[in-house]
Scaffold this active site. Structure first.
Site, short mmCIF file in Angstrom:
data_model
loop_
_atom_site.label_atom_id
_atom_site.label_comp_id
_atom_site.label_asym_id
_atom_site.label_seq_id
_atom_site.Cartn_x
_atom_site.Cartn_y
_atom_site.Cartn_z
NE ARG A 177 -3.80 -2.20 0.07
CZ ARG A 177 -3.53 -3.41 -0.47
NH1 ARG A 177 -2.42 -3.60 -1.17
NH2 ARG A 177 -4.39 -4.39 -0.34
CB SER A 226 -8.65 -1.21 4.08
OG SER A 226 -9.27 -2.39 3.63
CD GLU A 297 -5.02 0.37 2.78
OE1 GLU A 297 -4.86 -0.60 3.56
OE2 GLU A 297 -5.60 0.28 1.68
C1 LIG Z 1 -15.39 0.65 -1.20
C2 LIG Z 1 -13.87 0.74 -1.30
C3 LIG Z 1 -13.12 -0.41 -1.52
C4 LIG Z 1 -11.72 -0.35 -1.63
N1 LIG Z 1 -11.02 -1.51 -1.84
C5 LIG Z 1 -9.67 -1.44 -1.98
C6 LIG Z 1 -8.91 -2.63 -2.23
O1 LIG Z 1 -9.42 -3.73 -2.35
N2 LIG Z 1 -7.55 -2.51 -2.37
C7 LIG Z 1 -6.92 -1.31 -2.26
O2 LIG Z 1 -5.69 -1.26 -2.42
N3 LIG Z 1 -7.62 -0.17 -2.03
C8 LIG Z 1 -8.97 -0.21 -1.89
N4 LIG Z 1 -9.67 0.95 -1.65
C9 LIG Z 1 -8.96 2.23 -1.48
C10 LIG Z 1 -8.78 3.02 -2.79
O3 LIG Z 1 -9.80 2.73 -3.73
C11 LIG Z 1 -7.41 2.77 -3.43
O4 LIG Z 1 -6.36 3.15 -2.56
C12 LIG Z 1 -7.25 3.52 -4.74
O5 LIG Z 1 -6.07 3.09 -5.38
C13 LIG Z 1 -7.20 5.04 -4.57
O6 LIG Z 1 -7.31 5.62 -5.86
P1 LIG Z 1 -7.93 7.07 -6.06
O7 LIG Z 1 -7.83 7.38 -7.50
O8 LIG Z 1 -9.29 7.14 -5.47
O9 LIG Z 1 -6.90 7.94 -5.24
P2 LIG Z 1 -7.22 9.08 -4.17
O10 LIG Z 1 -7.99 8.48 -3.04
O11 LIG Z 1 -7.80 10.26 -4.82
O12 LIG Z 1 -5.75 9.42 -3.65
C14 LIG Z 1 -5.02 8.47 -2.91
C15 LIG Z 1 -3.54 8.85 -2.95
O13 LIG Z 1 -3.07 8.71 -4.29
C16 LIG Z 1 -2.47 9.93 -4.73
N5 LIG Z 1 -2.74 10.06 -6.17
C17 LIG Z 1 -3.93 9.91 -6.80
N6 LIG Z 1 -3.76 10.08 -8.12
C18 LIG Z 1 -2.45 10.34 -8.33
C19 LIG Z 1 -1.67 10.62 -9.48
N7 LIG Z 1 -2.20 10.68 -10.71
N8 LIG Z 1 -0.35 10.85 -9.31
C20 LIG Z 1 0.22 10.82 -8.08
N9 LIG Z 1 -0.47 10.56 -6.96
C21 LIG Z 1 -1.80 10.34 -7.08
C22 LIG Z 1 -3.11 11.02 -3.89
O14 LIG Z 1 -2.26 12.13 -3.78
C23 LIG Z 1 -3.28 10.29 -2.56
O15 LIG Z 1 -2.08 10.34 -1.83
C24 LIG Z 1 -11.08 0.91 -1.53
C25 LIG Z 1 -11.83 2.07 -1.32
C26 LIG Z 1 -13.21 1.99 -1.22
C27 LIG Z 1 -14.00 3.25 -1.01
#
Ligand SMILES: Cc1cc2nc3c(=O)[nH]c(=O)nc-3n(C[C@H](O)[C@H](O)[C@H](O)COP(=O)(O)OP(=O)(O)OC[C@H]3O[C@@H](n4cnc5c(N)ncnc54)[C@H](O)[C@@H]3O)c2cc1C
Length: 305
Positions: A177, A226, A297
């Site tokens: 992560r 999570s 996380e």
């Molecule tokens: C219902 C639910 C289920 C989930 N299940 C999982 C799972 O099974 N496994 C898992 O790993 N995660 C899970 N997550 C968490 C989340 O979806 C992941 O961490 C996902 O990868 C975050 O992506 P995001 O685009 O929403 O990033 P954001 O939440 O918008 O940002 C997260 C981080 O990524 C950085 N970031 C985003 N885009 C970029 C970019 N283009 N360049 C540089 N940095 C960037 C941001 O600065 C921040 O630090 C879940 C979340 C929810 C709500």
């Protein structure tokens, strides 16, 4: 107006192809549906536009990049400076044999489904993760024994000076992560090496993953997924939270999910402060009862009110 806010005057910002929104309410963008305003939200039209903006922005303008906001707890006082959100100009997906190249603004699910159609296996685990490819890189997102780094060949990012770079997987050290991207990097595109397989086999795996998730997680709730990482000693965060008696615990409208107790929920009108206080309370109780430390996380950003 402070010196900092003055740098946000429209005439001091570079002229761009994309869109600026001032005072954007982050609660409209995050999965938790909480968070105060960002001084400025910038949606670049494409990579060239993003590079141009970064090269020409006021030097004291702080930049925060976000994806779909599915792993973010934005505090109630909002975010100082400029939030960069990648949109449709970063959503191309192309396939060259077994290499899948996806823009960082693509939703993980879209990429997984595109791979399924093309008979390419590996990224099925992305199907239920509600983030973008940029977020998957930054978080080294994973599920069902797979992680983003396992299939990543290379990714491209723009640095804070507006210069585009490419890094191969062996040049970064992605861990559980944690994508470990260079400081300030904005990921714009990534290539994944997949394996050719029978599309039917892939379809079965994808629907199995979706079914498992529906059964075990409150996926339709206002949540950030999570909340805490699984501790390295092999125990699961949810088991420790359960042992500490936190399942269903509430502060106002913030609740530890009954269905999956490593998920926090905004039941209706919770503020970021309630959710963060609840997380901190869970950490404290887990420490008292099990002696183990839980590490967030979910990424917490912004200032408190
Ligand atoms: C219902 C639910 C289920 C989930 N299940 C999982 C799972 O099974 N496994 C898992 O790993 N995660 C899970 N997550 C968490 C989340 O979806 C992941 O961490 C996902 O990868 C975050 O992506 P995001 O685009 O929403 O990033 P954001 O939440 O918008 O940002 C997260 C981080 O990524 C950085 N970031 C985003 N885009 C970029 C970019 N283009 N360049 C540089 N940095 C960037 C941001 O600065 C921040 O630090 C879940 C979340 C929810 C709500």
């Amino acid at each position: 107006m402070t010196q900092f806010k003055e740098s946000l005057a429209i005439e001091k910002l570079p002229s761009v192809q994309g869109r600026y929104s001032f005072g954007h309410l982050m609660s409209q963008t995050t999965w938790f549906k909480v968070g105060g305003a960002a001084d400025l939200l910038f949606r670049p039209a494409d990579t060239v536009d993003l590079c141009h903006f970064l090269k020409n922005k006021p030097s004291n303008l702080a930049i925060t990049c976000i994806g779909a906001g599915s792993n973010l707890l934005v505090r109630d006082g909002g975010i100082e400076g400029c939030v960069v959100k990648l949109g449709s100009g970063f959503s191309d997906i192309s396939i060259e044999n077994d290499l899948v190249i996806a823009g960082a603004g693509c939703l993980d699910r879209t990429v997984a489904m595109k791979c399924q159609e093309a008979g390419l296996s590996g990224l099925e685990f992305l199907v239920g993760i509600p983030g973008t490819i940029g977020g998957a890189l930054a978080m080294n997102a994973g599920a069902y024994e797979n992680e983003t780094k396992d299939f990543l060949e290379w990714f491209e990012f723009v640095d804070q000076q507006g210069v585009l770079h490419r890094l191969h997987t062996n040049e970064i050290h992605m861990t559980y992560r944690h994508g470990n991207l260079p400081a300030g990097a904005i990921a714009v595109r990534a290539a994944f090496r997949c394996i050719k397989k029978d599309p039917n086999e892939i379809r079965i795996k994808v629907s199995d993953y979706l079914h498992k998730r529906e059964e075990s997680q409150p996926i339709r709730g206002r949540t950030g997924g999570s909340t805490f990482k699984n501790p390295s000693q092999g125990s699961k965060a949810w088991e420790l939270i359960d042992l500490a008696g936190c399942r269903g615990l509430r502060i106002g409208d913030a609740q530890v999910s009954e269905k999956h107790c490593n998920f926090l929920l905004n039941l209706d009108a919770a503020r970021a402060n309630d959710i963060e206080a609840l997380g901190t309370m869970v950490q404290k109780k887990v420490k008292e009862i099990t002696g183990q430390e839980l590490e967030w996380e979910i990424i917490r950003i912004g200032s408190r009110l």
